[in-house]
Design a protein around this motif. Structure first.
Motif, PDB file in Angstrom:
ATOM      1  N   TYR A  14      -0.843   4.813  -3.391  1.00 48.60           N
ATOM      2  CA  TYR A  14       0.413   4.939  -4.126  1.00 48.60           C
ATOM      3  C   TYR A  14       1.562   4.351  -3.299  1.00 48.60           C
ATOM      4  O   TYR A  14       2.228   5.055  -2.542  1.00 48.60           O
ATOM      5  N   ALA A  27      -2.848  14.355  -7.296  1.00 44.40           N
ATOM      6  CA  ALA A  27      -3.160  13.286  -6.344  1.00 44.40           C
ATOM      7  C   ALA A  27      -3.794  13.854  -5.083  1.00 44.40           C
ATOM      8  O   ALA A  27      -3.380  14.904  -4.573  1.00 44.40           O
ATOM      9  N   GLU A  61      -4.891   5.624 -12.472  1.00 45.89           N
ATOM     10  CA  GLU A  61      -3.944   5.112 -11.470  1.00 45.89           C
ATOM     11  C   GLU A  61      -3.405   3.733 -11.791  1.00 45.89           C
ATOM     12  O   GLU A  61      -2.235   3.438 -11.568  1.00 45.89           O
ATOM     13  N   ASP A  99       1.634   0.424  -8.906  1.00 46.81           N
ATOM     14  CA  ASP A  99       0.180   0.272  -8.747  1.00 46.81           C
ATOM     15  C   ASP A  99      -0.206  -1.113  -8.254  1.00 46.81           C
ATOM     16  O   ASP A  99      -1.161  -1.271  -7.474  1.00 46.81           O
ATOM     17  N   THR A 117      -9.699   8.264  -9.900  1.00 45.87           N
ATOM     18  CA  THR A 117      -8.399   7.570  -9.991  1.00 45.87           C
ATOM     19  C   THR A 117      -8.356   6.698 -11.245  1.00 45.87           C
ATOM     20  O   THR A 117      -7.777   5.617 -11.234  1.00 45.87           O
TER      21      THR A 117
END
Length: 637
Positions: free
Chosen positions: A267, A254, A303, A279, A300
């Protein structure tokens, strides 16, 4: 509540009102000082609340209000005037200033100076000239310089959130973006679906606005109740939705702290155990700008979950529709970008195995497609997106999705601001005349008894006409003995008649007055009023003796009004009316032996609803032409 009690004109986006004003619709109160103050306070309150609304529309309206106040010399009502401002106190300069103000609003909202100029050119202005282009460019350049200076000043963190991000709001620049022909079909699909979704968005918003109008017409209590209900529902929904998403482990690579502690970030923890994040909460529990930044972010791809993006898209789609139309300043640009970005991100996740573009770039293209499908702009949106994202390498794909989405959406309905103007009842004149207008002459749409004045008129008759009608312009004719035969002398405005009655320039006999009558007036007395309603005939006190006196209208009449002959095509008259920016167009007879004036045309007479109401057979002929053309179109495809 502030908007409901103080300035109802400040509610909504403001872009439809400013666009209508630049088309010639001078609705009262839309550019007043009171509207400006309420717009600023209400916009800050609405954007900082849980409502899914944007800031771009209110900032356009704010810029237009400031420009209008400068153009009218300040505000006499609140004693905020300046002698140097009177230089702009005419229709053309005031309209130019309002156009520049709208460009400055977009430039400030998105930090996109060139996009602001193009937005004013493509969407706002009905009349454009080269001098206005460089003036709008100069205005947005000053906005960019001031923004840059304030951002530098606030980078120390003492100004809150203002300095974050610099002049590029959503930086997705990547030097190694590559795409191939295999990426074009998903992008085309993105544009087609974006056009369908955009037209559906416009359709639903139009229906919701009509329902809201019925509620708002019942009174202030109902308006406030509606706004509070939407706000409470939005807050409850946004707090409950993250419980539907499961917690995800923080990625090892991250680029920022995970989970995020503080204002923004990708996050959000939201009831998750240490080392995990939610998320959906990362999108909902952020500002709209931060949510867009999260969706646009590169690297990402892992994610977000499919379910979280889909829930966020559906939520934004419907909440942005329900949040617009309440009695609060609310823009549409940012909600549409958020909705389109979530839709684009979802498509990117679906086709990721067959595409070289990352999910963040699909979010950018999705925002472009949804903007094109709802707002139907191309060049200005393309430049605004490029200035927002700082990614010139995406230019061909952004152009493609904008063109495809706009083309698809145009097959269903009009752009979102035109629909709102129609719902608000603004008589907006489009660029091109309807085909059926070529079948009509100007006399086919002239209605009502013609109210006119003689060159020397009785004061009582003038007062009676002003009290019993709402017309803003009246033909002035001369008859014997002032002329050999009845002749059109000119046109006089309602505001000028009220000013003459206030000054009481009367005479006891019906004789022309001398040039000394002008000594009682200043040039500013006949200048166009500001954003207020102007003088009212009910406020003037006239005695019975004065009612029997006479008023010579000759010195105060416009002796060169625009006229058209009664056999002129309605389509040609409409082009003249719109291109010149007229409010009144006199219809004169083809044969001089008749009355010197047949009628007077205003903006209302050129509206399709009025014309089709007078000639219902034109509705049937339009459907007949459509039935003939549809089989031909199917043969082509």
């Amino acid at each position: 509540m502030f908007a409901a009690f103080v300035a109802p004109a400040a509610a909504g986006s403001g872009i439809p009102e400013v666009k209508a004003y630049l088309n010639g619709v001078d609705a009262p109160g839309i550019l007043s000082l009171r509207t400006l103050v309420v717009k600023i306070i209400g916009s800050i309150s609405a954007v900082s609340s849980s409502l899914l609304v944007g800031k771009a529309g209110p900032m356009v309206h704010t810029g237009a209000c400031i420009a209008s106040l400068l153009g009218q010399g300040g505000s006499k009502k609140y004693r905020l005037t300046g002698r140097w401002l009177r230089f702009f106190k005419n229709d053309r300069d005031r309209r130019d200033l309002v156009t520049c103000g709208s460009a400055a609003g977009i430039a400030a909202a998105f930090r996109a100076p060139v996009g602001g100029v193009l937005f004013a050119l493509e969407e706002m202005a009905s009349w454009w000239r080269s001098a206005l282009l460089w003036r709008a460019f100069f205005t947005t350049a000053v906005v960019a310089i001031v923004l840059r200076a304030l951002i530098d000043l606030c980078l120390s963190g003492k100004c809150g959130l203002f300095g974050t991000g610099g002049l590029i709001m959503f930086d997705v620049y990547s030097a190694n973006i590559t795409y191939h022909l295999i990426d074009v079909p998903p992008v085309l699909l993105l544009g087609v679906v974006g056009g369908i979704l955009g037209s559906l968005y416009n359709f639903l918003l139009d229906k919701v606005l009509r329902i809201y109008n019925l509620i708002n017409e019942k009174g202030i209590v109902y308006r406030i109740f509606l706004a509070c209900s939407i706000s409470i529902f939005t807050s409850s929904l946004l707090f409950g939705l993250p419980w539907l998403a499961s917690c995800q482990p923080c990625p090892a690579d991250a680029s920022e702290a995970c989970p995020t502690i503080g204002r923004s970030g990708n996050y959000k923890k939201f009831q998750c155990q240490p080392g995990h994040y939610n998320d959906l909460a990362s999108l909902i529990f952020n500002t709209n700008d931060d949510a867009i930044r999260n969706l646009f972010s590169r690297d990402t791809d892992a994610e977000f979950q499919y379910s979280s993006i889909l829930i966020f898209f559906i939520t934004c789609f419907f909440l942005s529709i329900f949040s617009y139309g309440i009695v609060a300043p609310a823009g549409l640009f940012v909600p549409v970008i958020v909705t389109g970005a979530s839709y684009g991100r979802f498509v990117g996740m679906v086709v990721s195995s067959k595409s070289s573009l990352n999910h963040g770039l699909y979010a950018v293209l999705g925002a472009a497609s949804f903007l094109g499908g709802s707002m139907r702009m191309t060049v200005s949106l393309c430049v605004i997106i490029l200035e927002l994202t700082n990614n010139l390498l995406l230019l061909p794909l952004i152009m493609l999705v904008l063109l495809v989405s706009k083309t698809v959406a145009d097959a269903f309905n009009g752009n979102i601001y035109d629909l709102i103007m129609k719902a608000k009842g603004f008589p907006y004149l489009e660029t091109h005349a309807e085909p059926y207008m070529r079948q009509l002459t100007v006399t086919d749409v002239v209605t009502g008894p013609l109210q006119l004045f003689h060159g020397i008129e009785k004061v009582g008759d003038i007062v009676h006409v002003l009290q019993t009608t709402r017309h803003n312009g009246f033909p002035v004719i001369d008859e014997p003995p002032l002329s050999e035969s009845p002749v059109l002398y000119g046109l006089i405005l309602r505001a000028h008649l009220i000013e003459l009655l206030k000054k009481k320039v009367f005479s006891s006999t019906p004789v022309p007055i001398g040039p000394d009558a002008f000594e009682q007036f200043l040039a500013s007395d006949f200048a166009k009023r500001g954003s207020g309603n102007g003088g009212k005939i009910e406020d003037i006190e006239i005695s019975e003796e004065e009612m029997e006196m006479f008023l010579d209208l000759h010195p105060f009449t416009n002796t060169s009004p625009y006229t058209v002959v009664e056999t002129m095509s309605l389509a040609k008259a409409r082009v003249l009316f719109r291109e010149v920016g007229l409010r009144h167009l006199l219809v004169i007879p083809k044969v001089t032996s008749r009355s010197p004036v047949v009628g007077i045309l205003t903006r209302h007479d050129f509206m399709p609803e009025h014309i089709l109401g007078l000639h219902p057979f034109l509705v049937r002929s339009r459907w007949k032409r459509l039935r003939i053309r549809l089989p031909q179109l199917f043969k082509i495809f």
